[in-house]
Design a protein around this motif. Structure first.
Motif, PDB file in Angstrom:
ATOM      1  N   ALA A 117       0.829  -1.208   0.000  1.00 52.77           N
ATOM      2  CA  ALA A 117       0.000   0.000   0.000  1.00 52.77           C
ATOM      3  C   ALA A 117       0.864   1.258   0.000  1.00 52.77           C
ATOM      4  O   ALA A 117       0.595   2.201  -0.758  1.00 52.77           O
ATOM      5  CB  ALA A 117      -0.929  -0.004   1.215  1.00 52.77           C
ATOM      6  N   VAL A 118       1.895   1.268   0.829  1.00 51.14           N
ATOM      7  CA  VAL A 118       2.793   2.430   0.876  1.00 51.14           C
ATOM      8  C   VAL A 118       3.519   2.583  -0.461  1.00 51.14           C
ATOM      9  O   VAL A 118       3.649   3.697  -0.985  1.00 51.14           O
ATOM     10  CB  VAL A 118       3.794   2.301   2.049  1.00 51.14           C
ATOM     11  CG1 VAL A 118       4.897   3.329   1.947  1.00 51.14           C
ATOM     12  CG2 VAL A 118       3.061   2.424   3.372  1.00 51.14           C
ATOM     13  N   ARG A 177       1.109   4.021  -3.039  1.00 49.79           N
ATOM     14  CA  ARG A 177       0.871   5.464  -2.840  1.00 49.79           C
ATOM     15  C   ARG A 177       2.084   6.279  -3.257  1.00 49.79           C
ATOM     16  O   ARG A 177       1.955   7.347  -3.845  1.00 49.79           O
ATOM     17  CB  ARG A 177       0.507   5.737  -1.396  1.00 49.79           C
ATOM     18  CG  ARG A 177      -0.895   5.274  -1.059  1.00 49.79           C
ATOM     19  CD  ARG A 177      -1.326   5.683   0.338  1.00 49.79           C
ATOM     20  NE  ARG A 177      -2.652   5.203   0.616  1.00 49.79           N
ATOM     21  CZ  ARG A 177      -2.928   4.144   1.373  1.00 49.79           C
ATOM     22  NH1 ARG A 177      -1.942   3.487   1.958  1.00 49.79           N
ATOM     23  NH2 ARG A 177      -4.166   3.751   1.561  1.00 49.79           N
ATOM     24  N   ARG A 234       2.315   6.844  -6.986  1.00 48.90           N
ATOM     25  CA  ARG A 234       1.361   7.786  -7.573  1.00 48.90           C
ATOM     26  C   ARG A 234       1.798   9.244  -7.429  1.00 48.90           C
ATOM     27  O   ARG A 234       1.194  10.124  -8.014  1.00 48.90           O
ATOM     28  CB  ARG A 234      -0.010   7.598  -6.949  1.00 48.90           C
ATOM     29  CG  ARG A 234      -0.686   6.340  -7.465  1.00 48.90           C
ATOM     30  CD  ARG A 234      -2.057   6.232  -6.928  1.00 48.90           C
ATOM     31  NE  ARG A 234      -1.910   5.511  -5.657  1.00 48.90           N
ATOM     32  CZ  ARG A 234      -2.867   5.313  -4.788  1.00 48.90           C
ATOM     33  NH1 ARG A 234      -4.044   5.813  -4.994  1.00 48.90           N
ATOM     34  NH2 ARG A 234      -2.655   4.637  -3.693  1.00 48.90           N
ATOM     35  N   ILE A 235       2.831   9.476  -6.646  1.00 46.93           N
ATOM     36  CA  ILE A 235       3.300  10.862  -6.468  1.00 46.93           C
ATOM     37  C   ILE A 235       4.016  11.285  -7.739  1.00 46.93           C
ATOM     38  O   ILE A 235       4.942  10.621  -8.197  1.00 46.93           O
ATOM     39  CB  ILE A 235       4.245  10.968  -5.250  1.00 46.93           C
ATOM     40  CG1 ILE A 235       3.479  10.609  -3.983  1.00 46.93           C
ATOM     41  CG2 ILE A 235       4.847  12.367  -5.159  1.00 46.93           C
ATOM     42  CD1 ILE A 235       4.349  10.553  -2.750  1.00 46.93           C
TER      43      ILE A 235
END
Length: 163
Positions: free
Chosen positions: A81-82, A85, A88-89
């Motif tokens: 999950a990390v 995320r 996506r930055i």
């Protein structure tokens, strides 16, 4: 691990520790079961107690493995999950910062992965030793019994002579 990044190394480490934990629980269960079986064979009147303890051993080690499975799954999902995320930055500054962070920490993560590999390997070796000890104990049981009988006879003879 070819195309490595921190998340893949972290997932690998979690997987290795998970396998090592399950292997050690299995080895412990095998050794404890051997002790219970030995006690049951030596002390026939304790058969019900050893059966109860063996049953508890199976149930409890099963629960420990379930907890290990849940922990590994939660850890892996958290890492993924990390990583998702972070992927996506799209900010150039954040991307540069994450690349630098990865470049600095990837060698340390690889060392942790190597340690986890060695721990998992050691756990498998221990499991093999426990299994081999069980086979060796089964082979030596008749010899040990005859030796114990001989010692008991010698002790009885000595006590008769002393009396």
């Amino acid at each position: 691990m070819s195309a490595q990044n921190l998340s893949s190394v972290a997932v690998h480490v979690v997987g290795q520790y998970h396998e090592a934990g399950k292997t050690l629980v299995g080895a412990w269960r095998t050794g404890a079961r051997r002790l219970l079986d030995g006690a049951a064979s030596r002390y026939g009147q304790m058969q019900k107690v050893t059966e109860f303890l063996a049953n508890r051993l199976d149930i409890d080690t099963g629960r420990v493995v379930e907890v290990l499975d849940r922990m590994a799954e939660a850890g892996t999902k958290g890492i993924e999950a990390v990583a998702g995320r972070a992927a996506r930055i799209e900010s150039p500054i954040a991307t540069s910062l994450m690349s630098t962070f990865s470049a600095i920490n990837l060698p340390i993560a690889n060392v942790h992965a190597q340690i986890a590999d060695k721990i998992a390997e050691g756990a498998k070796t221990l499991e093999t030793r426990v299994a081999n000890a069980e086979e060796a104990a089964a082979e030596q049981a008749p010899a040990a019994k005859s030796g114990a009988v001989a010692v008991a006879k010698t002790a009885r003879r000595a006590s008769r002579k002393a009396a």
